[in-house]
Design a protein around this motif. Structure first.
Motif, short mmCIF file in Angstrom:
data_model
loop_
_atom_site.label_atom_id
_atom_site.label_comp_id
_atom_site.label_asym_id
_atom_site.label_seq_id
_atom_site.Cartn_x
_atom_site.Cartn_y
_atom_site.Cartn_z
N VAL A 11 0.82 -1.21 0.00
CA VAL A 11 0.00 0.00 0.00
C VAL A 11 0.86 1.26 0.00
N LEU A 12 1.71 1.42 0.99
CA LEU A 12 2.48 2.65 1.10
C LEU A 12 3.47 2.81 -0.05
N ILE A 13 3.99 1.70 -0.57
CA ILE A 13 4.89 1.78 -1.73
C ILE A 13 4.15 2.35 -2.92
N LEU A 14 2.94 1.85 -3.18
CA LEU A 14 2.18 2.34 -4.34
C LEU A 14 1.66 3.75 -4.11
N VAL A 15 1.33 4.11 -2.86
CA VAL A 15 0.92 5.48 -2.57
C VAL A 15 2.07 6.44 -2.88
N ALA A 16 3.28 6.06 -2.44
CA ALA A 16 4.45 6.91 -2.70
C ALA A 16 4.73 7.01 -4.20
N LEU A 17 4.58 5.90 -4.90
CA LEU A 17 4.81 5.91 -6.35
C LEU A 17 3.80 6.80 -7.06
N CYS A 18 2.53 6.68 -6.67
CA CYS A 18 1.49 7.51 -7.30
C CYS A 18 1.72 8.99 -7.00
N LYS A 19 2.13 9.29 -5.76
CA LYS A 19 2.40 10.69 -5.42
C LYS A 19 3.52 11.25 -6.29
N ALA A 20 4.56 10.44 -6.52
CA ALA A 20 5.67 10.89 -7.36
C ALA A 20 5.23 11.09 -8.81
N MET A 21 4.19 10.36 -9.24
CA MET A 21 3.69 10.50 -10.61
C MET A 21 2.59 11.55 -10.70
N LYS A 22 2.46 12.36 -9.62
CA LYS A 22 1.44 13.43 -9.57
C LYS A 22 0.02 12.86 -9.58
N LEU A 23 -0.13 11.66 -9.02
CA LEU A 23 -1.43 11.04 -8.87
C LEU A 23 -1.75 10.99 -7.38
N ASP A 24 -2.99 10.65 -7.03
CA ASP A 24 -3.34 10.62 -5.61
C ASP A 24 -3.41 9.19 -5.09
N ALA A 25 -3.61 9.09 -3.77
CA ALA A 25 -3.64 7.77 -3.12
C ALA A 25 -4.84 6.94 -3.56
N MET A 26 -5.89 7.59 -4.07
CA MET A 26 -7.06 6.85 -4.53
C MET A 26 -6.70 5.92 -5.69
N VAL B 56 -10.31 2.48 -12.83
CA VAL B 56 -9.21 3.18 -12.15
C VAL B 56 -8.52 4.15 -13.10
N TRP B 57 -8.28 3.71 -14.33
CA TRP B 57 -7.57 4.56 -15.30
C TRP B 57 -8.41 5.78 -15.68
N SER B 58 -9.72 5.63 -15.78
CA SER B 58 -10.58 6.77 -16.12
C SER B 58 -10.48 7.85 -15.04
N TYR B 59 -10.48 7.42 -13.78
CA TYR B 59 -10.32 8.37 -12.68
C TYR B 59 -8.94 9.02 -12.73
N THR B 60 -7.91 8.21 -12.97
CA THR B 60 -6.54 8.73 -13.01
C THR B 60 -6.39 9.79 -14.10
N LYS B 61 -6.97 9.54 -15.26
CA LYS B 61 -6.87 10.52 -16.36
C LYS B 61 -7.51 11.84 -15.98
N ARG B 62 -8.65 11.78 -15.28
CA ARG B 62 -9.32 13.02 -14.87
C ARG B 62 -8.46 13.80 -13.89
N VAL B 63 -7.82 13.09 -12.95
CA VAL B 63 -6.98 13.76 -11.95
C VAL B 63 -5.72 14.32 -12.60
N GLN B 64 -5.16 13.59 -13.57
CA GLN B 64 -3.99 14.10 -14.29
C GLN B 64 -4.32 15.40 -15.02
N ALA B 65 -5.48 15.41 -15.65
CA ALA B 65 -5.88 16.60 -16.42
C ALA B 65 -6.21 17.77 -15.52
N ASN B 66 -6.79 17.48 -14.34
CA ASN B 66 -7.17 18.54 -13.42
C ASN B 66 -7.07 18.02 -11.99
N PRO B 67 -5.94 18.30 -11.30
CA PRO B 67 -5.74 17.80 -9.93
C PRO B 67 -6.85 18.21 -8.96
N GLU B 68 -7.60 19.25 -9.29
CA GLU B 68 -8.71 19.67 -8.43
C GLU B 68 -9.83 18.64 -8.38
N LEU B 69 -9.83 17.72 -9.35
CA LEU B 69 -10.87 16.69 -9.40
C LEU B 69 -10.53 15.50 -8.50
#
Length: 467
Positions: free
Chosen positions: A141-156, A213-226
């Motif tokens: 869990v924490l490894i993937l959370v850290a990886l997602c944070k580094a890729m400008k993605l969120d823990a979700m 999961v990818w659909s959500y990720t794309k939305r967050v990448q395009a607009n972190p406010e989402l």
């Protein structure tokens, strides 16, 4: 109004559900099925034996309060496993290996998050399908959370990858010894029969999870406010960094030891029937090994372990309280009443409707019986005769049980593994529910279509016992 509405803490929601369960024991008829002890020592209910109890049990608010520490005791295996994993991963992080690994993964997949998401969902689903892994994902869990944070993605995104893989793997499992094997034995059909259909639907269901999961990720990448977690603190407490160390020989040795640990864990689960106590001991051993490899002093390793454990105390509390809901229902003698009330109407509808009804009943019952094998022993002895009565092949009844148990693992708050994963990632349950509900709807709709077609084409009639 929506802007001002404050979402309650997950602990408040769970305590509220315990109160609802307590009130339900006051107004719901209390009763039991007769049970028999199987060769494996588990209690299995006997169909057609439900009767109201002569002596009603009246639980009081004091019983509810006592149920909380009892629930902690009942969930101790998961709680201590989570705490141990958190402590050992904190040691691993102190060696620099986790950050070096994240840096290496960013080099390879930093611009291709969709590839990473698919790999994680697919691999976790495959492991759950094959050997029933669940709590074993907590170390990631924490490894993937850290990886997602580094890729400008969120823990979700990190949680979505893990839980979608876990839930879908259980739902469409081909070999899972904790669900498929037990349910088919109870249904008196050959073990692992009908595997061709389960293998055929594995990839389509995995793709549904990946797409969500990818659909959500794309939305967050395009607009972190989402991001659903924009107002939630990251569980890493600023530990993630921009400059990652190179993956040197020492880091590679630590990673190799981790892989060896996982291989031993899989071997232990498959051949020695290991579970969380043994796996916890294995991770303690790994923590000692990487402390030596990483050249940490005994004091440094101890301090890091305690830091990691401290970060997961909230998660441990949520896991314990979640177990209390089922405990109240059991103490109040209404668990079997709920099962009987849900299963009885199935005998009055067509085979196709009954098969879909089994799916939804198994889904609801997973809230009250979060153990997959436990749910099989309570529900399959009831679903099998109902299916025989209305024309649902026993193989289809097993498939409905698998779908209902597996997919709902992703969303029911009584699932200790789910609460452990989202707790480690700092994802409030209400936020996770909002993320997961559309995925559940897609999976349930697809599963319903599969069940209807399975009945129509006589899936499992070749192994149906002649009555």
């Amino acid at each position: 109004m929506g802007q001002n509405m404050k979402v309650p803490h997950t602990l408040v929601l769970l305590l509220g559900m315990m109160v609802v369960a307590l009130v339900a024991t006051w107004i719901t008829p209390q009763g039991f099925f007769d049970t028999a002890t199987t060769d494996s020592g588990r209690q299995m209910v006997l169909a057609g034996t439900y009767q109201l109890t002569e002596d009603r049990v009246l639980l009081t608010p004091w019983d509810l309060l006592k149920a909380i520490p009892r629930a902690f005791a009942a969930a101790q295996d998961v709680i201590f496993f989570v705490l141990i994993v958190g402590g050992v991963l904190s040691i691993a992080r102190a060696t620099g290996t986790v950050d070096a690994l994240i840096g290496r993964l960013l080099e390879k997949h930093g611009d291709k998050p969709q590839k990473l998401i698919f790999m994680v969902v697919f691999c976790f689903a495959l492991a759950s399908s094959a050997i029933g892994t669940a709590g074993e994902y907590i170390p990631f869990v924490l490894i993937l959370v850290a990886l997602c944070k580094a890729m400008k993605l969120d823990a979700m995104t990190a949680v979505g990858m893990i839980i979608a893989g876990y839930g879908i793997g259980y739902g469409v499992s081909a070999f899972n010894p904790f669900t498929v094997l037990i349910a088919q034995q109870i249904a008196d059909i050959p073990v692992y029969s009908g595997i061709w259909l389960r293998l055929a639907i594995f990839l389509p269901f995995v793709l549904i999870g990946f797409h969500h999961v990818w659909s959500y990720t794309k939305r967050v990448q395009a607009n972190p406010e989402l991001s659903m977690l924009k107002d939630c603190p990251c569980p890493l407490n600023g530990q993630a960094q921009q400059n990652y160390p190179a993956l040197n020989k020492r880091h590679q040795t630590v990673l190799l030891s981790f892989i060896v640990t996982l291989v031993i864990a899989v071997w232990g689960i498959a051949t020695l029937h290991w579970y969380l106590y043994e796996l916890g001991g294995l991770f303690v051993a790994w923590g000692i090994v990487i402390s030596i490899i990483g050249k940490l002093s005994a004091d440094d390793a101890a301090n890091k372990f305690i830091e990691g454990v401290s970060d997961l105390v909230t998660t441990a509390i949520l896991i314990g309280v979640a177990r209390g809901i089922a405990l109240i229902l059991e103490d109040g003698q209404i668990l079997h009443t709920i099962v009987n009330g849900l299963s009885t109407p199935l005998s009055y509808v067509t085979a196709e409707v009954s098969a879909v009804g089994m799916l939804f009943i198994q889904t609801l019952l997973n809230m009250f019986i979060p153990s997959g094998s436990g749910q099989a022993y309570v529900t399959m002895p009831l679903m099998v005769p109902v299916g025989d009565l209305v024309g649902v092949p026993r193989q289809v009844a097993v498939l409905a049980y698998q779908f209902g148990d597996g997919f709902s693992n992703m969303i029911v708050p009584t699932n200790a593994v789910l609460m452990g994963i989202i707790g480690m990632a700092g994802v409030p349950y209400t936020h996770w529910f909002k993320f997961c509900l559309p995925l559940m709807a897609k999976l349930m709709l697809t599963a319903s279509v599969v069940l209807v077609l399975a009945v129509m084409f006589g899936y499992g009639l070749d192994v149906q016992p002649q009555l």
